[in-house]
Design a protein around this motif. Structure first.
Motif, short mmCIF file in Angstrom:
data_model
loop_
_atom_site.label_atom_id
_atom_site.label_comp_id
_atom_site.label_asym_id
_atom_site.label_seq_id
_atom_site.Cartn_x
_atom_site.Cartn_y
_atom_site.Cartn_z
N SER A 54 12.85 -13.21 -18.22
CA SER A 54 13.52 -13.82 -17.06
C SER A 54 12.98 -13.29 -15.73
O SER A 54 13.73 -12.92 -14.82
CB SER A 54 15.04 -13.60 -17.14
N ILE A 55 11.64 -13.23 -15.65
CA ILE A 55 10.96 -12.79 -14.45
C ILE A 55 10.31 -14.00 -13.79
O ILE A 55 9.71 -14.83 -14.48
CB ILE A 55 9.85 -11.76 -14.79
N PRO A 56 10.40 -14.16 -12.48
CA PRO A 56 9.72 -15.28 -11.82
C PRO A 56 8.22 -15.25 -12.08
O PRO A 56 7.58 -14.20 -11.97
CB PRO A 56 10.02 -15.05 -10.33
N PHE A 57 7.66 -16.40 -12.46
CA PHE A 57 6.21 -16.51 -12.64
C PHE A 57 5.61 -17.02 -11.34
O PHE A 57 5.91 -18.13 -10.90
CB PHE A 57 5.89 -17.45 -13.80
N LEU A 58 4.73 -16.22 -10.74
CA LEU A 58 4.22 -16.55 -9.40
C LEU A 58 2.99 -17.45 -9.43
O LEU A 58 2.72 -18.15 -8.46
CB LEU A 58 3.89 -15.26 -8.65
N GLY A 59 2.23 -17.41 -10.53
CA GLY A 59 1.07 -18.29 -10.60
C GLY A 59 -0.09 -17.69 -11.36
O GLY A 59 -0.07 -16.53 -11.78
N ARG A 60 -1.13 -18.53 -11.54
CA ARG A 60 -2.36 -18.13 -12.24
C ARG A 60 -3.51 -18.04 -11.25
O ARG A 60 -3.64 -18.87 -10.35
CB ARG A 60 -2.72 -19.15 -13.33
#
Length: 277
Positions: free
Chosen positions: A225-231
């Protein structure tokens, strides 16, 4: 008075594994905030492998990069300063305190901890909007020292956040899980996770091809449940500039801002700023 007293926000960049491009991501975070108009400090607390100064082309032997001891603390390097004005970007690293860039730091834990405490509280940063801290891989002495010092600050809950960096492979994902556990056990707030080296940008056509796996960072973020900021893909153009040093490349700051990964980073920075409010 601590050198942290005039800093509004601190971002610590973490990864449980080496070789994931954490220092490159740290540099991108700092530059993106700087390009957005903020006053930024960049602190490299990787004592045994400090690479940040080289990425910026900072030469400790030049008169502009000399670190001075003052009653208020050590003076950081003004990276983009001109002859008539200081910059909004300051840098400090163990590499600037060594006699030679080839010197090895062969220290036991207590001496490492003492140096990290000095780097965190004994630098004359002045007023900053953001201090970005690049850490070594792992969850041992250096990390504990960083957390202990920062969390002693009376406003730590309000101004302190972490960004996690991983690559898509399961080997990296498993190591970053330990870093997440470390953050949870130390009550350290994670603002988000970045999946680095997610594909390769062709220098000719800019098409991105997956060399490793993809999506491991997304799954890990969902699991905890951690925000995914991007690739962020592997970007040869970006790496070539950092190898030479930004300030040693003609129009280096402008050139690096035009790379594919720095363009992608605009969305990541917007998410970081939005989630902090």
């Amino acid at each position: 008075m601590s050198g942290l007293d005039k800093i509004k926000r601190i971002i610590v960049v973490l990864s449980g594994k080496g070789g994931v491009g954490k220092s490159t991501v740290t540099t991108q975070v700092a530059l993106s905030l700087y390009n957005s108009g903020y006053r930024v400090g960049l602190l490299d607390v990787d004592l045994c492998g400090p690479s940040i100064p080289k990425m910026f082309g900072v030469d400790k032997n030049s008169k502009e990069s000399v670190v001075y001891e003052t009653p208020e603390g050590m003076t950081p390097v003004d990276v983009f300063a001109t002859s008539s004005d200081s910059s909004r970007f300051k840098l400090m690293s163990m590499a600037l305190l060594l006699d030679s860039e080839n010197d090895a730091v062969i220290w036991r834990g207590p001496r490492k901890v003492a140096m990290i405490q000095r780097l965190l509280t004994g630098v004359k940063w002045g007023e900053l909007d953001y201090l970005i801290i690049d850490t070594p891989p792992g969850t041992s002495d250096e990390h504990i020292a960083v957390m202990t010092v920062l969390k002693q600050h009376e406003h730590a809950k309000e101004f302190l956040r972490a960004i996690l960096v991983t690559t898509p492979q399961m080997l990296s994902i498993n190591d970053v899980r330990r870093e997440i556990t470390f953050c949870h056990k130390t009550s350290f707030h994670i603002i988000g996770l970045i999946e680095n080296m997610s594909g390769y940008v062709c220098p000719h056509c800019s098409e991105c091809t997956n060399i490793f796996a993809q999506g491991g960072g997304t799954l890990l973020a969902e699991q905890y449940s951690i925000p995914f900021l991007g690739r962020l893909p592997i970007d040869n153009r970006l790496n070539a500039i950092l190898d030479q040093g930004i300030t040693k490349v003609d129009n280096g700051l402008e050139t690096i801002s035009e790379t594919e990964t720095m363009k992608l980073f605009k969305n990541i920075i917007n998410q970081i700023l939005d989630r902090w409010e």
